[in-house]
Design a protein around this motif. Structure first.
Motif, mmCIF file in Angstrom:
data_model
loop_
_atom_site.group_PDB
_atom_site.id
_atom_site.type_symbol
_atom_site.label_atom_id
_atom_site.label_comp_id
_atom_site.label_asym_id
_atom_site.label_seq_id
_atom_site.Cartn_x
_atom_site.Cartn_y
_atom_site.Cartn_z
ATOM 1 N N ALA A 1 55.688 5.480 42.987
ATOM 2 C CA ALA A 1 54.478 5.413 42.172
ATOM 3 C C ALA A 1 53.818 6.781 42.128
ATOM 4 O O ALA A 1 54.054 7.623 42.993
ATOM 5 C CB ALA A 1 53.503 4.377 42.733
ATOM 6 N N ALA A 2 52.977 6.976 41.107
ATOM 7 C CA ALA A 2 52.245 8.233 40.972
ATOM 8 C C ALA A 2 50.838 7.946 40.457
ATOM 9 O O ALA A 2 50.623 7.005 39.693
ATOM 10 C CB ALA A 2 52.967 9.162 40.002
ATOM 11 N N ALA A 3 49.889 8.781 40.915
ATOM 12 C CA ALA A 3 48.506 8.687 40.440
ATOM 13 C C ALA A 3 47.776 9.978 40.779
ATOM 14 O O ALA A 3 47.926 10.511 41.879
ATOM 15 C CB ALA A 3 47.786 7.503 41.094
ATOM 16 N N ASP A 4 47.017 10.481 39.836
ATOM 17 C CA ASP A 4 46.164 11.651 40.053
ATOM 18 C C ASP A 4 46.895 12.828 40.691
ATOM 19 O O ASP A 4 46.373 13.500 41.581
ATOM 20 C CB ASP A 4 44.940 11.280 40.899
ATOM 21 C CG ASP A 4 44.003 10.333 40.167
ATOM 22 O OD1 ASP A 4 43.974 10.366 38.915
ATOM 23 O OD2 ASP A 4 43.301 9.558 40.832
ATOM 24 N N GLY A 5 48.111 13.071 40.256
ATOM 25 C CA GLY A 5 48.859 14.232 40.731
ATOM 26 C C GLY A 5 49.544 14.063 42.069
ATOM 27 O O GLY A 5 50.100 15.019 42.607
ATOM 28 N N LYS A 6 49.492 12.869 42.647
ATOM 29 C CA LYS A 6 50.166 12.576 43.918
ATOM 30 C C LYS A 6 51.229 11.518 43.679
ATOM 31 O O LYS A 6 51.126 10.710 42.744
ATOM 32 C CB LYS A 6 49.182 12.049 44.969
ATOM 33 C CG LYS A 6 48.002 12.950 45.224
ATOM 34 C CD LYS A 6 48.402 14.156 46.016
ATOM 35 C CE LYS A 6 47.155 14.942 46.414
ATOM 36 N NZ LYS A 6 47.236 16.331 46.161
ATOM 37 N N VAL A 7 52.258 11.502 44.535
ATOM 38 C CA VAL A 7 53.304 10.497 44.443
ATOM 39 C C VAL A 7 53.574 9.900 45.815
ATOM 40 O O VAL A 7 53.268 10.511 46.849
ATOM 41 C CB VAL A 7 54.630 11.069 43.875
ATOM 42 C CG1 VAL A 7 54.449 11.592 42.475
ATOM 43 C CG2 VAL A 7 55.197 12.138 44.776
ATOM 44 N N ILE A 8 54.133 8.701 45.802
ATOM 45 C CA ILE A 8 54.655 8.086 47.011
ATOM 46 C C ILE A 8 56.137 7.843 46.742
ATOM 47 O O ILE A 8 56.508 7.344 45.667
ATOM 48 C CB ILE A 8 53.904 6.795 47.404
ATOM 49 C CG1 ILE A 8 54.435 6.255 48.727
ATOM 50 C CG2 ILE A 8 53.937 5.760 46.302
ATOM 51 C CD1 ILE A 8 53.570 5.157 49.336
#
Length: 111
Positions: free
Chosen positions: A35-42
């Motif tokens: 997943a990705a959000a606000d320039g970060k990923v997991i």
């Protein structure tokens, strides 16, 4: 999962990790982007037995949690249940796995 008709999921990413394919990203290392959000990923990483990573600089913080296997990071021996956090501006000079390992990491999105 619950019924999304009653909940606003705008801005959310949901993933079933079992349906995401492993993608090779280097010698003895595969990744699943979850997943990705606000320039970060997991993402999940799977390192093969004998993996040795190269020295690199962390411009952003990074967080990792070992799910299975063995890992040595910055001289610290780790196994399932161990985690580390890396502050921005640090150098990662040692990262290796003798028997292989799988970990989950949160970090700045590539690109």
């Amino acid at each position: 999962m619950s019924d999304t008709d009653t909940h606003d999921t705008t801005g959310w990413t949901f993933t079933d990790g079992d349906t995401v394919d492993w993608n090779p990203v280097g010698d003895k290392v595969d990744m699943k982007m979850l997943a990705a959000a606000d320039g970060k990923v997991i993402a999940l990483f799977r390192f093969g037995a004998g993996y040795v990573g190269g020295t690199h600089h962390h411009e952003e913080p990074e967080f990792s949690y070992v799910l299975e296997g063995d890992l040595v990071s910055q001289g610290v021996a780790m196994s399932a249940g161990h985690a580390y956090g890396v502050q921005a501006g640090t150098d990662h000079t040692e990262f290796r796995s003798e028997g292989g390992c799988t970990l989950v990491s949160v970090f700045k999105a590539p690109g």
